[in-house]
Design a protein around this motif. Structure first.
Motif, PDB file in Angstrom:
ATOM      1  N   VAL A   1      42.426  30.596  29.935  1.00 25.59           N
ATOM      2  CA  VAL A   1      43.667  30.161  30.584  1.00 25.59           C
ATOM      3  C   VAL A   1      43.652  30.440  32.085  1.00 25.59           C
ATOM      4  O   VAL A   1      43.916  29.550  32.893  1.00 25.59           O
ATOM      5  CB  VAL A   1      44.891  30.824  29.911  1.00 25.59           C
ATOM      6  N   VAL A   2      43.336  31.666  32.463  1.00 24.04           N
ATOM      7  CA  VAL A   2      43.383  32.014  33.885  1.00 24.04           C
ATOM      8  C   VAL A   2      42.309  31.255  34.661  1.00 24.04           C
ATOM      9  O   VAL A   2      42.569  30.750  35.758  1.00 24.04           O
ATOM     10  CB  VAL A   2      43.282  33.540  34.082  1.00 24.04           C
ATOM     11  N   THR A   3      41.122  31.129  34.092  1.00 27.38           N
ATOM     12  CA  THR A   3      40.079  30.358  34.769  1.00 27.38           C
ATOM     13  C   THR A   3      40.515  28.904  34.947  1.00 27.38           C
ATOM     14  O   THR A   3      40.283  28.309  36.009  1.00 27.38           O
ATOM     15  CB  THR A   3      38.750  30.420  33.986  1.00 27.38           C
ATOM     16  N   THR A   4      41.156  28.333  33.949  1.00 29.02           N
ATOM     17  CA  THR A   4      41.632  26.954  34.047  1.00 29.02           C
ATOM     18  C   THR A   4      42.689  26.808  35.133  1.00 29.02           C
ATOM     19  O   THR A   4      42.658  25.855  35.922  1.00 29.02           O
ATOM     20  CB  THR A   4      42.191  26.472  32.691  1.00 29.02           C
TER      21      THR A   4
ATOM     22  N   ILE B   1      43.633  24.320  26.115  1.00 28.76           N
ATOM     23  CA  ILE B   1      42.471  23.536  25.670  1.00 28.76           C
ATOM     24  C   ILE B   1      42.889  22.091  25.405  1.00 28.76           C
ATOM     25  O   ILE B   1      42.206  21.137  25.828  1.00 28.76           O
ATOM     26  CB  ILE B   1      41.831  24.166  24.410  1.00 28.76           C
ATOM     27  N   PHE B   2      44.020  21.910  24.738  1.00 28.10           N
ATOM     28  CA  PHE B   2      44.529  20.559  24.471  1.00 28.10           C
ATOM     29  C   PHE B   2      44.791  19.819  25.784  1.00 28.10           C
ATOM     30  O   PHE B   2      44.398  18.655  25.946  1.00 28.10           O
ATOM     31  CB  PHE B   2      45.808  20.625  23.634  1.00 28.10           C
TER      32      PHE B   2
ATOM     33  N   ILE C   1      30.876  23.145  41.323  1.00 28.31           N
ATOM     34  CA  ILE C   1      30.772  24.087  42.443  1.00 28.31           C
ATOM     35  C   ILE C   1      31.963  25.041  42.449  1.00 28.31           C
ATOM     36  O   ILE C   1      31.833  26.221  42.776  1.00 28.31           O
ATOM     37  CB  ILE C   1      30.654  23.328  43.788  1.00 28.31           C
ATOM     38  N   TYR C   2      33.130  24.561  42.094  1.00 32.55           N
ATOM     39  CA  TYR C   2      34.332  25.389  42.020  1.00 32.55           C
ATOM     40  C   TYR C   2      34.302  26.284  40.780  1.00 32.55           C
ATOM     41  O   TYR C   2      34.675  27.459  40.836  1.00 32.55           O
ATOM     42  CB  TYR C   2      35.551  24.458  41.975  1.00 32.55           C
ATOM     43  N   PHE C   3      33.835  25.709  39.678  1.00 32.44           N
ATOM     44  CA  PHE C   3      33.885  26.401  38.382  1.00 32.44           C
ATOM     45  C   PHE C   3      32.918  27.578  38.299  1.00 32.44           C
ATOM     46  O   PHE C   3      33.258  28.638  37.771  1.00 32.44           O
ATOM     47  CB  PHE C   3      33.571  25.379  37.280  1.00 32.44           C
ATOM     48  N   ALA C   4      31.715  27.421  38.840  1.00 30.33           N
ATOM     49  CA  ALA C   4      30.681  28.460  38.711  1.00 30.33           C
ATOM     50  C   ALA C   4      31.111  29.809  39.292  1.00 30.33           C
ATOM     51  O   ALA C   4      31.026  30.834  38.604  1.00 30.33           O
ATOM     52  CB  ALA C   4      29.372  27.986  39.332  1.00 30.33           C
TER      53      ALA C   4
ATOM     54  N   VAL D   1      35.641  22.549  25.326  1.00 35.78           N
ATOM     55  CA  VAL D   1      35.053  23.210  24.153  1.00 35.78           C
ATOM     56  C   VAL D   1      33.998  24.230  24.575  1.00 35.78           C
ATOM     57  O   VAL D   1      33.938  25.336  24.048  1.00 35.78           O
ATOM     58  CB  VAL D   1      34.483  22.163  23.164  1.00 35.78           C
ATOM     59  N   LEU D   2      33.180  23.869  25.573  1.00 30.79           N
ATOM     60  CA  LEU D   2      32.188  24.825  26.086  1.00 30.79           C
ATOM     61  C   LEU D   2      32.867  26.038  26.723  1.00 30.79           C
ATOM     62  O   LEU D   2      32.406  27.169  26.564  1.00 30.79           O
ATOM     63  CB  LEU D   2      31.258  24.142  27.081  1.00 30.79           C
ATOM     64  N   LEU D   3      33.963  25.800  27.438  1.00 32.73           N
ATOM     65  CA  LEU D   3      34.714  26.916  28.023  1.00 32.73           C
ATOM     66  C   LEU D   3      35.263  27.822  26.923  1.00 32.73           C
ATOM     67  O   LEU D   3      35.194  29.055  27.034  1.00 32.73           O
ATOM     68  CB  LEU D   3      35.851  26.392  28.902  1.00 32.73           C
TER      69      LEU D   3
END
Length: 197
Positions: A152-155, A95-96, A172-175, A121-123
């Motif tokens: 973590v894994v999504t990031t 997150i940092f 588009i990548y994140f969704a 923060v939303l994540l």
């Protein structure tokens, strides 16, 4: 978990990721896809579904990689309690880094670090919600691993889009990543019949 369930997990995750990415892509560039008639829209939709399917496959690779890492972590740290503490520290670092490193790399004149706080923060909030439902459906021991996976894994899977820093591609990548990751996490214990997952 038999091969039929693995195939079900693969194709449902692929479908959910593809549709979510296509919806977000259409919403972000609706005028582009609808400007030149039905064929333009159809080809644009097919392209969005295809690229989102690719991202959802990346999500699935990350999911199975995390299942392996989780088992290794439990073995290495001997207890789930210690492994959970390590995961919490890694979540905090991620997150940092999502805030500060993106600020260092992409901040323009007049922007402060607070311009880069909202998305991480939303994540984190989303991860807390998903982890709550995972723990509620299984057991409290699943909360930290679920939060770790979502954040973590999504990031990690999202890094190619993060390095480009194009707002359209970020979403588009994140969704598809987030949708497929959420689905896999919340369906796994139902497929395996194991409430301890």
């Amino acid at each position: 978990m038999n091969s039929r369930k693995v195939v079900y997990l693969f194709f449902t995750s692929l479908l959910i990721g593809s549709i979510s990415g296509a919806i977000v892509g259409l919403a972000l560039d609706w005028s582009v896809y609808t400007a030149e008639g039905a064929m333009n829209f159809l080809f644009g939709l097919i392209w969005l579904l295809g690229i989102s399917a690719a991202f959802s496959i990346i999500s699935q690779m990350g999911f199975f990689a995390y299942l392996t890492v989780h088992r290794l972590g439990l073995g290495l740290f001997k207890t789930a309690k210690l492994w959970n503490k390590v995961q919490v520290v890694v979540i905090a670092f991620v997150i940092f880094d999502l805030i500060y490193l993106r600020y260092l790399a992409f901040a323009q004149e007049g922007e402060t670090v607070f311009h880069y706080v909202l998305m991480p923060v939303l994540l984190l909030i989303y991860g807390l919600i998903v982890a709550y439902f995972k723990a509620k459906d299984t057991n409290q021991g699943a909360f930290i691993p679920a939060l770790f996976f979502i954040v973590v894994v999504t990031t990690i899977e999202w890094v190619p889009a993060l390095t480009v820093n194009d707002p359209k591609w970020l979403w588009i990548y994140f969704a598809p990543l987030l949708a497929a990751n959420t689905w896999q996490l919340l369906i796994l214990h139902r497929l395996t019949g194991n409430q301890a997952k």
